[in-house]
Design a protein around this motif. Structure first.
Motif, PDB file in Angstrom:
ATOM      1  N   SER A 112       6.873  -8.840 -16.469  1.00  0.00           N
ATOM      2  CA  SER A 112       5.532  -9.606 -16.801  1.00  0.00           C
ATOM      3  C   SER A 112       4.415  -9.247 -15.545  1.00  0.00           C
ATOM      4  O   SER A 112       4.937  -8.933 -14.615  1.00  0.00           O
ATOM      5  N   THR A 130       8.518 -14.755 -16.337  1.00  0.00           N
ATOM      6  CA  THR A 130       9.443 -13.712 -16.525  1.00  0.00           C
ATOM      7  C   THR A 130      10.727 -14.191 -17.217  1.00  0.00           C
ATOM      8  O   THR A 130      11.399 -14.039 -18.233  1.00  0.00           O
ATOM      9  N   ARG A 168      11.199 -17.048  -9.339  1.00  0.00           N
ATOM     10  CA  ARG A 168      10.405 -18.345  -9.877  1.00  0.00           C
ATOM     11  C   ARG A 168      11.277 -18.594 -11.407  1.00  0.00           C
ATOM     12  O   ARG A 168      11.483 -17.572 -12.201  1.00  0.00           O
ATOM     13  N   LEU A 198       3.407  -5.756  -6.883  1.00  0.00           N
ATOM     14  CA  LEU A 198       2.651  -4.547  -6.075  1.00  0.00           C
ATOM     15  C   LEU A 198       2.798  -3.253  -6.886  1.00  0.00           C
ATOM     16  O   LEU A 198       3.192  -2.010  -6.318  1.00  0.00           O
ATOM     17  N   THR A 251      -0.687 -12.698 -17.430  1.00  0.00           N
ATOM     18  CA  THR A 251       0.272 -13.804 -17.266  1.00  0.00           C
ATOM     19  C   THR A 251      -0.585 -14.873 -16.414  1.00  0.00           C
ATOM     20  O   THR A 251      -1.523 -14.595 -15.684  1.00  0.00           O
ATOM     21  N   ASN A 285       6.006  -7.776 -12.067  1.00  0.00           N
ATOM     22  CA  ASN A 285       5.470  -6.693 -11.560  1.00  0.00           C
ATOM     23  C   ASN A 285       5.045  -7.191 -10.127  1.00  0.00           C
ATOM     24  O   ASN A 285       4.156  -8.057  -9.997  1.00  0.00           O
TER      25      ASN A 285
HETATM   26  C1  LIG Z   1       4.256 -10.529  -4.489  1.00  0.00           C
HETATM   27  C2  LIG Z   1       3.514 -10.480  -5.594  1.00  0.00           C
HETATM   28  C3  LIG Z   1       2.870  -9.154  -6.210  1.00  0.00           C
HETATM   29  C4  LIG Z   1       2.250  -9.050  -7.224  1.00  0.00           C
HETATM   30  N1  LIG Z   1       1.828  -7.653  -7.794  1.00  0.00           N
HETATM   31  C5  LIG Z   1       1.137  -7.595  -8.891  1.00  0.00           C
HETATM   32  C6  LIG Z   1       0.765  -6.189  -9.172  1.00  0.00           C
HETATM   33  O1  LIG Z   1       0.713  -5.208  -8.510  1.00  0.00           O
HETATM   34  N2  LIG Z   1       0.320  -6.030 -10.400  1.00  0.00           N
HETATM   35  C7  LIG Z   1       0.285  -6.968 -11.555  1.00  0.00           C
HETATM   36  O2  LIG Z   1      -0.406  -6.781 -12.615  1.00  0.00           O
HETATM   37  N3  LIG Z   1       0.748  -8.339 -10.995  1.00  0.00           N
HETATM   38  C8  LIG Z   1       1.177  -8.444  -9.728  1.00  0.00           C
HETATM   39  N4  LIG Z   1       1.621  -9.843  -9.418  1.00  0.00           N
HETATM   40  C9  LIG Z   1       1.446 -10.898 -10.385  1.00  0.00           C
HETATM   41  C10 LIG Z   1       2.837 -11.150 -11.138  1.00  0.00           C
HETATM   42  O3  LIG Z   1       3.393  -9.931 -11.584  1.00  0.00           O
HETATM   43  C11 LIG Z   1       2.708 -12.250 -12.444  1.00  0.00           C
HETATM   44  O4  LIG Z   1       2.129 -13.191 -12.064  1.00  0.00           O
HETATM   45  C12 LIG Z   1       4.109 -12.403 -13.124  1.00  0.00           C
HETATM   46  O5  LIG Z   1       3.908 -12.702 -14.273  1.00  0.00           O
HETATM   47  C13 LIG Z   1       4.815 -13.245 -12.234  1.00  0.00           C
HETATM   48  O6  LIG Z   1       6.104 -13.354 -12.843  1.00  0.00           O
HETATM   49  P1  LIG Z   1       6.786 -15.015 -12.716  1.00  0.00           P
HETATM   50  O7  LIG Z   1       5.853 -15.987 -13.345  1.00  0.00           O
HETATM   51  O8  LIG Z   1       8.077 -14.906 -13.518  1.00  0.00           O
HETATM   52  O9  LIG Z   1       7.176 -15.269 -11.440  1.00  0.00           O
HETATM   53  C14 LIG Z   1       2.275 -10.161  -8.341  1.00  0.00           C
HETATM   54  C15 LIG Z   1       2.812 -11.251  -7.751  1.00  0.00           C
HETATM   55  C16 LIG Z   1       3.238 -11.374  -6.518  1.00  0.00           C
HETATM   56  C17 LIG Z   1       3.934 -12.753  -6.058  1.00  0.00           C
END
Ligand SMILES: Cc1cc2nc3c(=O)[nH]c(=O)nc-3n(C[C@H](O)[C@H](O)[C@H](O)COP(=O)(O)O)c2cc1C
Length: 219
Positions: free
Chosen positions: A130, A16, A11, A90, A169, A88
């Motif tokens: 993040s 991030t 994204r 998974l 976030t 992050n």
């Molecule tokens: C495939 C996927 C897996 C995720 N797994 C976790 C996780 O295990 N733990 C966590 O704290 N957040 C997890 N998240 C949430 C993202 O890490 C979080 O929303 C992050 O800030 C997204 O970054 P972005 O806004 O730059 O895309 C996950 C999100 C996605 C899409």
């Protein structure tokens, strides 16, 4: 002096990306030339293909796979400050970050007893994650260990590495579109309004500091 940021979230302009951009802004304030990369927008890429092209003349120490990641791998080697950002996924880094790490680290590994790396550098590195989880959960969820692993890896050949976290976030603008009972949308919005600006500020400060350290090394 040059600083680059690599957003390893698919994204653009989200958590991030905003964090790496804030860190890069700090480098701009320090007078650095900067470049921002969105890994997932830079052309198709793969992880390491185990071709061993990087272990044979004339390309020892260099990944020979010619895809969207190639430009970024070259830019990392040329930069004085490197800012990596990954969401992050998974409990780990994103697949994009992992692919980049495989290509970057493995191509520099010699497989020789006498000398571990083809090249060693003294760059300043920022590693930003993040996540939904807030920072205080990182130890309990073993996210700290994940980050420590990459920090140690970078510090063995790329340079001094600072880790930054943006936790809790805002994952989507409108939580009402989803049946996500795990999250309290109001609390998420509050964190976005109160905590996230602080995280961005911290990232900008870290970028400025990293640039300062890199500049003092070059004097
Ligand atoms: C495939 C996927 C897996 C995720 N797994 C976790 C996780 O295990 N733990 C966590 O704290 N957040 C997890 N998240 C949430 C993202 O890490 C979080 O929303 C992050 O800030 C997204 O970054 P972005 O806004 O730059 O895309 C996950 C999100 C996605 C899409």
């Amino acid at each position: 002096m040059k600083a680059i940021a690599i957003n390893c979230s698919p994204r653009v302009n989200q958590n991030t990306d905003m964090m790496v951009s804030a860190a890069l802004k700090g480098c701009v304030e320090a007078g650095f030339e900067t470049e921002h990369y969105n890994l997932y927008q830079n052309g198709r890429f793969t992880g390491c293909l185990s071709c061993f092209g990087c272990k044979r003349a004339p390309h020892e120490g260099e990944c020979i796979v010619n895809d969207g990641m190639k430009e970024i791998l070259t830019a990392i080697k040329e930069a004085d400050v490197v800012i990596f950002g990954t969401p992050n996924y998974l409990g780990d880094v994103s697949a994009g970050f992992r692919s980049l790490f495989e290509r970057l680290q493995f191509s520099n590994l010699t497989y020789q007893k006498e000398q571990r790396w083809y090249n060693t550098y003294d760059k300043e590195v920022l590693l930003i994650m993040s996540s939904n989880a807030s920072e205080e959960w990182y130890d309990q969820l073993s996210y700290t260990d994940v980050l420590k692993k990459y920090k140690m890896a970078f510090e063995s050949w790329l340079g001094h590495t600072e880790v930054l976290i943006a936790g809790n976030t805002l994952q989507v603008d409108d939580y009402s579109k989803y049946n996500w009972t795990m999250f309290d949308p109001e609390k998420k919005k509050e964190s976005r309004a109160k905590q996230f600006p602080k995280d961005l500020e911290k990232a900008e400060k870290s970028g400025l500091e990293a640039a300062g350290k890199a500049a003092s090394k070059s004097r």
